[in-house]
Design a protein around this motif. Structure first.
Motif, PDB file in Angstrom:
ATOM      1  N   SER A  42       0.848  -1.183   0.000  1.00 45.58           N
ATOM      2  CA  SER A  42       0.000   0.000   0.000  1.00 45.58           C
ATOM      3  C   SER A  42       0.889   1.241   0.000  1.00 45.58           C
ATOM      4  O   SER A  42       2.067   1.180   0.381  1.00 45.58           O
ATOM      5  CB  SER A  42      -0.907   0.017   1.235  1.00 45.58           C
ATOM      6  OG  SER A  42      -0.138   0.242   2.414  1.00 45.58           O
ATOM      7  N   ARG A  43       0.320   2.367  -0.411  1.00 51.07           N
ATOM      8  CA  ARG A  43       1.117   3.599  -0.425  1.00 51.07           C
ATOM      9  C   ARG A  43       1.486   4.020   0.997  1.00 51.07           C
ATOM     10  O   ARG A  43       2.563   4.573   1.219  1.00 51.07           O
ATOM     11  CB  ARG A  43       0.342   4.709  -1.144  1.00 51.07           C
ATOM     12  CG  ARG A  43       0.143   4.424  -2.613  1.00 51.07           C
ATOM     13  CD  ARG A  43      -0.368   5.613  -3.400  1.00 51.07           C
ATOM     14  NE  ARG A  43      -0.678   5.204  -4.778  1.00 51.07           N
ATOM     15  CZ  ARG A  43      -1.039   6.022  -5.746  1.00 51.07           C
ATOM     16  NH1 ARG A  43      -1.152   7.319  -5.500  1.00 51.07           N
ATOM     17  NH2 ARG A  43      -1.307   5.565  -6.956  1.00 51.07           N
ATOM     18  N   TRP A 360       4.056  10.003   5.385  1.00 52.94           N
ATOM     19  CA  TRP A 360       3.406   8.745   5.741  1.00 52.94           C
ATOM     20  C   TRP A 360       1.888   8.882   5.753  1.00 52.94           C
ATOM     21  O   TRP A 360       1.172   8.078   5.122  1.00 52.94           O
ATOM     22  CB  TRP A 360       3.923   8.272   7.105  1.00 52.94           C
ATOM     23  CG  TRP A 360       3.182   7.092   7.656  1.00 52.94           C
ATOM     24  CD1 TRP A 360       2.825   5.958   6.979  1.00 52.94           C
ATOM     25  CD2 TRP A 360       2.701   6.921   8.993  1.00 52.94           C
ATOM     26  NE1 TRP A 360       2.162   5.090   7.809  1.00 52.94           N
ATOM     27  CE2 TRP A 360       2.065   5.653   9.052  1.00 52.94           C
ATOM     28  CE3 TRP A 360       2.761   7.709  10.139  1.00 52.94           C
ATOM     29  CZ2 TRP A 360       1.488   5.174  10.228  1.00 52.94           C
ATOM     30  CZ3 TRP A 360       2.186   7.221  11.312  1.00 52.94           C
ATOM     31  CH2 TRP A 360       1.559   5.976  11.349  1.00 52.94           C
ATOM     32  N   LEU A 361       1.370   9.876   6.479  1.00 56.66           N
ATOM     33  CA  LEU A 361      -0.083   9.998   6.625  1.00 56.66           C
ATOM     34  C   LEU A 361      -0.762  10.330   5.300  1.00 56.66           C
ATOM     35  O   LEU A 361      -1.920   9.941   5.082  1.00 56.66           O
ATOM     36  CB  LEU A 361      -0.419  11.060   7.680  1.00 56.66           C
ATOM     37  CG  LEU A 361      -0.072  10.694   9.117  1.00 56.66           C
ATOM     38  CD1 LEU A 361      -0.442  11.829  10.068  1.00 56.66           C
ATOM     39  CD2 LEU A 361      -0.777   9.398   9.536  1.00 56.66           C
ATOM     40  N   THR A 362      -0.078  11.009   4.403  1.00 60.22           N
ATOM     41  CA  THR A 362      -0.651  11.253   3.086  1.00 60.22           C
ATOM     42  C   THR A 362      -0.902   9.933   2.369  1.00 60.22           C
ATOM     43  O   THR A 362      -1.932   9.749   1.716  1.00 60.22           O
ATOM     44  CB  THR A 362       0.267  12.155   2.250  1.00 60.22           C
ATOM     45  OG1 THR A 362       0.426  13.407   2.932  1.00 60.22           O
ATOM     46  CG2 THR A 362      -0.306  12.414   0.868  1.00 60.22           C
ATOM     47  N   GLY A 363       0.037   8.994   2.512  1.00 66.32           N
ATOM     48  CA  GLY A 363      -0.164   7.669   1.943  1.00 66.32           C
ATOM     49  C   GLY A 363      -1.292   6.914   2.628  1.00 66.32           C
ATOM     50  O   GLY A 363      -2.073   6.207   1.982  1.00 66.32           O
ATOM     51  N   GLY A 367      -4.936   5.596   1.047  1.00 65.01           N
ATOM     52  CA  GLY A 367      -5.414   4.223   1.140  1.00 65.01           C
ATOM     53  C   GLY A 367      -6.843   4.108   1.632  1.00 65.01           C
ATOM     54  O   GLY A 367      -7.498   3.072   1.412  1.00 65.01           O
ATOM     55  N   MET A 368      -7.361   5.148   2.269  1.00 65.19           N
ATOM     56  CA  MET A 368      -8.731   5.085   2.793  1.00 65.19           C
ATOM     57  C   MET A 368      -9.773   5.060   1.676  1.00 65.19           C
ATOM     58  O   MET A 368     -10.790   4.370   1.776  1.00 65.19           O
ATOM     59  CB  MET A 368      -8.992   6.290   3.709  1.00 65.19           C
ATOM     60  CG  MET A 368      -8.214   6.257   5.013  1.00 65.19           C
ATOM     61  SD  MET A 368      -8.559   7.750   6.001  1.00 65.19           S
ATOM     62  CE  MET A 368      -7.583   7.401   7.466  1.00 65.19           C
ATOM     63  N   ASN A 369      -9.527   5.835   0.602  1.00 68.38           N
ATOM     64  CA  ASN A 369     -10.518   5.869  -0.482  1.00 68.38           C
ATOM     65  C   ASN A 369      -9.871   5.985  -1.864  1.00 68.38           C
ATOM     66  O   ASN A 369     -10.512   6.450  -2.812  1.00 68.38           O
ATOM     67  CB  ASN A 369     -11.498   7.036  -0.279  1.00 68.38           C
ATOM     68  CG  ASN A 369     -10.787   8.368  -0.109  1.00 68.38           C
ATOM     69  OD1 ASN A 369      -9.574   8.449  -0.294  1.00 68.38           O
ATOM     70  ND2 ASN A 369     -11.533   9.413   0.221  1.00 68.38           N
ATOM     71  N   LEU A 374      -8.644  14.038   0.625  1.00 68.65           N
ATOM     72  CA  LEU A 374      -8.556  14.359   2.052  1.00 68.65           C
ATOM     73  C   LEU A 374      -7.166  14.871   2.411  1.00 68.65           C
ATOM     74  O   LEU A 374      -7.020  15.872   3.127  1.00 68.65           O
ATOM     75  CB  LEU A 374      -8.902  13.130   2.893  1.00 68.65           C
ATOM     76  CG  LEU A 374      -8.699  13.265   4.410  1.00 68.65           C
ATOM     77  CD1 LEU A 374      -9.555  14.391   4.969  1.00 68.65           C
ATOM     78  CD2 LEU A 374      -9.017  11.938   5.113  1.00 68.65           C
ATOM     79  N   ALA A 375      -6.139  14.198   1.916  1.00 66.70           N
ATOM     80  CA  ALA A 375      -4.760  14.589   2.242  1.00 66.70           C
ATOM     81  C   ALA A 375      -4.466  16.010   1.802  1.00 66.70           C
ATOM     82  O   ALA A 375      -3.828  16.785   2.531  1.00 66.70           O
ATOM     83  CB  ALA A 375      -3.780  13.615   1.581  1.00 66.70           C
ATOM     84  N   PHE A 376      -4.937  16.396   0.614  1.00 67.24           N
ATOM     85  CA  PHE A 376      -4.639  17.723   0.100  1.00 67.24           C
ATOM     86  C   PHE A 376      -5.402  18.814   0.860  1.00 67.24           C
ATOM     87  O   PHE A 376      -4.897  19.925   1.041  1.00 67.24           O
ATOM     88  CB  PHE A 376      -4.965  17.800  -1.391  1.00 67.24           C
ATOM     89  CG  PHE A 376      -3.976  17.041  -2.262  1.00 67.24           C
ATOM     90  CD1 PHE A 376      -2.850  16.443  -1.711  1.00 67.24           C
ATOM     91  CD2 PHE A 376      -4.179  16.926  -3.622  1.00 67.24           C
ATOM     92  CE1 PHE A 376      -1.940  15.742  -2.495  1.00 67.24           C
ATOM     93  CE2 PHE A 376      -3.278  16.234  -4.422  1.00 67.24           C
ATOM     94  CZ  PHE A 376      -2.156  15.642  -3.861  1.00 67.24           C
ATOM     95  N   TRP A 377      -6.597  18.508   1.315  1.00 71.06           N
ATOM     96  CA  TRP A 377      -7.316  19.484   2.138  1.00 71.06           C
ATOM     97  C   TRP A 377      -6.683  19.612   3.520  1.00 71.06           C
ATOM     98  O   TRP A 377      -6.730  20.683   4.142  1.00 71.06           O
ATOM     99  CB  TRP A 377      -8.800  19.126   2.243  1.00 71.06           C
ATOM    100  CG  TRP A 377      -9.563  19.529   1.021  1.00 71.06           C
ATOM    101  CD1 TRP A 377     -10.137  18.702   0.092  1.00 71.06           C
ATOM    102  CD2 TRP A 377      -9.833  20.866   0.576  1.00 71.06           C
ATOM    103  NE1 TRP A 377     -10.734  19.437  -0.906  1.00 71.06           N
ATOM    104  CE2 TRP A 377     -10.569  20.769  -0.636  1.00 71.06           C
ATOM    105  CE3 TRP A 377      -9.523  22.129   1.069  1.00 71.06           C
ATOM    106  CZ2 TRP A 377     -10.995  21.891  -1.345  1.00 71.06           C
ATOM    107  CZ3 TRP A 377      -9.943  23.252   0.365  1.00 71.06           C
ATOM    108  CH2 TRP A 377     -10.669  23.125  -0.820  1.00 71.06           C
TER     109      TRP A 377
END
Length: 406
Positions: A42-43, A360-363, A367-369, A374-377
């Protein structure tokens, strides 16, 4: 040679940061697609490697500083280049996430021993009168690594595959090891010559400023730290995922690599432009200005519109280049030079952790959808948080005293 040798040192420091940052941070994302396709990770799992790099660098930086003081810059660089060559050789042989994480822990050590701090200390040892200009030349390398190594990595990956590309890349730190061995000395006393500023008539005065413990008790210190953490989270999250994001949008791999290079080119321009403005306009106004530019870029990025992606990259890169420069400038202006190393070191530890979390959290969010929406917001929201933090960067007892003395 006596007159020009210090400038050679500044140039070598620039190349050192180009190689260490380019190979440890900004040049790796062009291999992500190949790694994901081969291993099926996974990313989030893949990008946790970068969290390990920055966490290792942040947590061990104080011990690395002690070692650096003990053995000197040259030996530190030689060790770092050797470690980087070994790390890339091992990178080409990885078969599991665990192996990947071990290699990235090694890359965290590389950033300690042949990254920013050794380069700045090396240049500072050789310059007094023109130290600012020399350090500026060295810091150009951090952006150049992001411009050049993605292009190198993509070319070699397409030509030979990612494993062979890693093996060939190990030649860069080997070349740096040879350059350092034969051309670098820690300081003028080792070379038995004067520094570049030896013609100065007046001796250097001892640095003035606030004590470390007094500085970290101020609201200004923590405001700067929060700005550093939030912006590092966003910028490292963007640069680490930009290649995959552009590939998701249907861009060719070469175009996606150009996107990364454009980002770091704009960051390089931003460092010069906002740095120049800070010499003529109050640094706090410049600080707010470049944050707003960065915010505009993050908003365009969060809209996830392919037609405005290039504008988003340009604005985000320009803003980030200014933020990176102004954080350092603000710390020096507010606290002086007396404890600048400890103050900036503490900020660096925390912003490295923020940057690692951003990658890490961006990846994980992706993976959630299977989307970066979400990551960019989150990026946009964090930069919004940074704006009121800048308003809390106030005059300290040191700056008030400096104005009175002036």
């Amino acid at each position: 040679m006596n007159k020009h040798y210090p400038w050679l040192i500044a140039f070598i420091a620039c190349i050192a940061l180009l190689v260490s940052n380019g190979m440890s941070i900004s040049g790796l994302s062009v291999f992500d697609e190949s790694l994901l396709n081969e291993f099926g990770w996974s990313r989030g799992s893949l990008k946790f490697r970068d969290m390990i790099t920055f966490a290792t660098s942040a947590l061990l930086a104080p011990f690395g500083g002690i070692i650096l003081d003990k053995i000197g810059v040259k030996r530190s660089l030689l060790f770092g280049w050797s470690l980087l060559a070994i790390a890339y050789t091992l990178y080409s042989q990885i078969e599991s996430l665990q192996g990947l994480y071990v290699v990235h822990a090694m890359l965290g050590l590389v950033l300690i021993f042949c990254g920013l701090n050794p380069a700045v200390i090396l240049v500072s040892n050789w310059f007094t009168k023109k130290r600012g200009a020399a350090i500026g030349i060295a810091l150009v390398g951090t952006s150049l690594g992001g411009v050049l190594f993605p292009q190198y990595g993509l070319y070699m990956n397409e030509l030979y595959g990612w494993r062979s590309a890693m093996q060939w890349a190990a030649l860069f730190p080997i070349a740096m090891l040879v350059i350092v061995l034969f051309f670098v000395q820690d300081n003028p006393s080792k070379r038995k010559q004067n520094t570049q500023s030896s013609d100065e008539a007046e001796p250097a005065l001892p640095p003035t400023g606030m004590d470390y413990l007094d500085a970290i008790r101020t609201r200004t210190f923590w405001a700067l730290t929060l700005v550093a953490m939030t912006t590092f989270y966003t910028v490292l999250g963007v640069q680490a995922h930009l290649f995959l994001y552009m590939r998701d949008l249907g861009f060719e791999a070469s175009t996606a690599a150009n996107g990364i290079s454009l980002f770091f080119t704009c960051a390089l321009i931003g460092k010069f432009v906002f740095g120049f403005l800070a010499d003529h306009i109050h640094f706090k106004k410049v600080f707010i200005g470049n944050i707003l530019v960065m915010l505009s870029g993050s908003l365009l990025l969060a809209l996830m519109n392919k037609s405005i992606l290039w504008e988003a990259i340009i604005l985000f890169g320009l803003g980030w280049g200014g933020v990176y420069t102004t954080i350092q400038l603000s710390a020096v202006n507010c606290f002086g030079l007396k404890s600048a190393g400890k103050i900036l070191g503490t900020i660096t530890v925390l912003d490295c952790l923020g940057g690692g979390l951003g990658i890490w959290l961006t990846g994980v969010f992706y993976g959630m959808n299977s989307s970066y929406d979400l990551a960019f917001w989150v990026f946009f929201g964090l930069i919004l948080i940074a704006i009121p933090c800048i308003t809390q960067v106030k005059e300290t007892a040191y700056t008030k005293l400096s104005k009175t003395a002036a």
